[in-house]
Write an enzyme that holds these catalytic residues in place. Structure first.
Site, PDB file in Angstrom:
ATOM      1  N   GLU A 176       0.806  -1.227   0.000  1.00 42.58           N
ATOM      2  CA  GLU A 176       0.000   0.000   0.000  1.00 42.58           C
ATOM      3  C   GLU A 176       0.844   1.284   0.000  1.00 42.58           C
ATOM      4  O   GLU A 176       0.673   2.149   0.868  1.00 42.58           O
ATOM      5  CB  GLU A 176      -0.972  -0.019   1.189  1.00 42.58           C
ATOM      6  CG  GLU A 176      -1.805  -1.299   1.192  1.00 42.58           C
ATOM      7  CD  GLU A 176      -2.869  -1.346   2.292  1.00 42.58           C
ATOM      8  OE1 GLU A 176      -2.847  -0.485   3.180  1.00 42.58           O
ATOM      9  OE2 GLU A 176      -3.721  -2.242   2.234  1.00 42.58           O
ATOM     10  N   GLU A 289      -5.649 -10.349  -2.712  1.00 40.31           N
ATOM     11  CA  GLU A 289      -6.505 -10.311  -1.508  1.00 40.31           C
ATOM     12  C   GLU A 289      -7.991 -10.248  -1.882  1.00 40.31           C
ATOM     13  O   GLU A 289      -8.780  -9.542  -1.247  1.00 40.31           O
ATOM     14  CB  GLU A 289      -6.137  -9.098  -0.628  1.00 40.31           C
ATOM     15  CG  GLU A 289      -4.663  -9.049  -0.260  1.00 40.31           C
ATOM     16  CD  GLU A 289      -4.293  -7.928   0.704  1.00 40.31           C
ATOM     17  OE1 GLU A 289      -5.201  -7.329   1.318  1.00 40.31           O
ATOM     18  OE2 GLU A 289      -3.093  -7.655   0.839  1.00 40.31           O
TER      19      GLU A 289
HETATM   20  C1  XIL Z   1      -5.987  -7.447   7.426  1.00 41.81           C
HETATM   21  C2  XIL Z   1      -6.288  -8.758   8.133  1.00 41.81           C
HETATM   22  O1  XIL Z   1      -7.152  -9.509   7.337  1.00 41.81           O
HETATM   23  C3  XIL Z   1      -6.919  -8.482   9.479  1.00 41.81           C
HETATM   24  O2  XIL Z   1      -7.051  -9.704  10.205  1.00 41.81           O
HETATM   25  C4  XIL Z   1      -6.091  -7.496  10.267  1.00 41.81           C
HETATM   26  O3  XIL Z   1      -6.755  -7.179  11.476  1.00 41.81           O
HETATM   27  C5  XIL Z   1      -5.845  -6.246   9.458  1.00 41.81           C
HETATM   28  O4  XIL Z   1      -5.237  -6.592   8.223  1.00 41.81           O
HETATM   29  N1  XIL Z   1      -4.661  -5.056   3.119  1.00 41.81           N
HETATM   30  C6  XIL Z   1      -3.645  -5.911   3.458  1.00 41.81           C
HETATM   31  C7  XIL Z   1      -3.870  -6.976   4.455  1.00 41.81           C
HETATM   32  O5  XIL Z   1      -2.574  -5.853   2.844  1.00 41.81           O
HETATM   33  O6  XIL Z   1      -2.722  -7.284   5.192  1.00 41.81           O
HETATM   34  C8  XIL Z   1      -5.000  -6.619   5.400  1.00 41.81           C
HETATM   35  O7  XIL Z   1      -5.247  -7.727   6.260  1.00 41.81           O
HETATM   36  C9  XIL Z   1      -6.223  -6.227   4.619  1.00 41.81           C
HETATM   37  C10 XIL Z   1      -5.939  -5.024   3.777  1.00 41.81           C
END
Ligand code: XIL
Length: 415
Positions: A176, A289
């Site tokens: 990010e 994701e």
């Molecule tokens: C999220 C997880 O799913 C949660 O369990 C945690 O509390 C916060 O992070 N972008 C990303 C991931 O790159 O690492 C994030 O994961 C979701 C958004």
């Protein structure tokens, strides 16, 4: 005669037993590749519509994977579904700073190692996630003087990437990096301490620690047909071009794809155009994701499942038309474990139905849709290096399936 010696099995009896076992083994081997009913609740008839998502993707040279939380990993039924369905796993939180370096200089790899152990036993890949991000950082990092951050970041990357050297195919090195307003890089701790060069440095350090790993930049908010997403895509493309031009070790782009059900009215042509430009830079693309937030949909579960499936359908049709998209990972696998229930709770208090399988681990309509999209996808451009790796892992996978089937055989047939 009081002491009776049990009669030895006659030759025909032993032969008959071998035939029964051989058949049982064959049947279980076939079922090992299908969505075998879990707790008898599946909506699918095994062996007919059922072929795992991982297998469907693999046939087109793609990899299907899922993020796995520690809680999910400890759930035996979930684990069984996971092993049936995926070719890759990503630790959902297990390799983030707060878990891996909870105290300065003290590293804890237990979560990552546990998931990697499972992956290796079953011939799955594991992805690394993530090394530079502004979230989920340990509290001690807040107290560190800015001037000390460079050696801390270097040591972290060397230690974590080095720990898994040769074992993870790819790493989300930079997570990010882009500001939401399209103004360029997000001005977080690492940017403030090291300047924009933090990206080059992190990629170089990761590359030195594991020269074989594919290194990715991973970001969100790139999928929509909105002016905001367009600006972000433009900023990202400029960053990628610059890094490629200067030969910084960057091998791929991760598109997070946290989708909103109904976004874009199902259209993704701007994303398709963007992916072509990324492909033209010689970068691999991964969907890292994927999930479909249903908070704006009405409550009725059947309706929601249809609309969520439609979103998976439209999105995958778009991205899988590009052969550079090597991998699709969903952020979880079953609605039993999705970050969206806390991140984006439904206004009606209901639970999110964002993932391919429901809370009871039954396949939802999205599963059939995804399988179909994998089946119809253009064959991926497989590099020579990957081909060799795939052949090895196919061998390991079949060893894994045989291992799993042998266990089932023990439980069900040899009782
Ligand atoms: C999220 C997880 O799913 C949660 O369990 C945690 O509390 C916060 O992070 N972008 C990303 C991931 O790159 O690492 C994030 O994961 C979701 C958004």
């Amino acid at each position: 005669m009081t002491d009776q010696i049990p009669p030895r099995r006659t030759a025909p009896q032993a032969a008959a037993r071998r035939v029964v076992l051989a058949w049982a083994f064959l049947v279980l081997t076939l079922l090992g590749n299908t969505a075998w009913p879990l707790s008898g609740q599946t909506q699918e008839r095994p062996g007919i519509t059922a072929v795992s998502l991982g297998a469907a993707a693999q046939r087109r040279g793609r990899v299907y994977g899922a993020a796995v939380s520690q809680q999910a990993l400890e759930d035996r039924d979930f684990r069984r579904l996971l092993l049936q369905q995926v070719g890759s796993v990503t630790p959902e939180n297990g390799l983030k700073w707060e878990v891996v370096q909870p105290q300065r200089g003290h590293f804890d790899f237990r979560q990552g190692d546990a998931l990697l152990g499972l992956a290796r036993r079953h011939g799955l890949e594991m992805r690394g996630h993530t090394l530079v991000w502004e979230q989920q950082e340990p509290a001690w990092l807040q107290t560190v003087a800015s001037s000390d951050l460079r050696p801390i970041l270097k040591a972290h990357i060397e230690r974590v990437v080095g720990h898994y050297r040769g074992q993870l195919r790819s790493w989300d090195v930079i997570n990010e990096p882009l500001a939401d307003d399209g103004s360029g890089l997000r001005r977080h701790r690492w940017w403030r301490a090291l300047g924009p060069e933090y990206i080059d440095l992190a990629l170089e350090w990761a590359h030195q620690a594991d020269p074989g790993a594919r290194l990715l930049i991973n970001d969100y908010g790139l999928e929509a047909q909105t002016p905001a997403a367009a600006v972000k895509r433009r900023a990202l493309l400029a960053l990628l071009r610059d890094l490629r031009r200067r030969n910084v070790p960057l091998h791929g782009l991760g598109i997070q794809a946290h989708l909103q059900a109904g976004q874009n009215n199902g259209r993704y042509d701007e994303l398709v155009g963007f992916l072509k430009q990324v492909q033209a830079l010689g970068l691999e693309i991964q969907i890292t994701e994927l999930d479909v937030d249903d908070r704006q949909l009405p409550g009725d579960p059947a309706l929601r499942d249809r609309l969520v499936a439609a979103e998976y359908d439209n999105f995958l049709a778009a991205v899988l038309s590009n052969p550079a998209v090597r991998q699709v990972t969903t952020w979880g696998l079953s609605d039993r474990y999705t970050w969206l229930n806390s991140q984006s709770p439904r206004p009606d208090g209901g639970r999110q139905r964002a993932l391919p399988f429901d809370e009871a681990l039954r396949a939802k309509p999205a599963v059939a849709v995804m399988r179909e999209r994998f089946a119809r996808a253009a064959s991926a451009a497989v590099s020579r290096r990957d081909r060799v790796a795939t052949e090895q892992s196919a061998q390991e996978e079949s060893d894994g399936i045989e291992g799993a089937n042998a266990m089932l055989l023990e439980q069900w047939v040899l009782r």
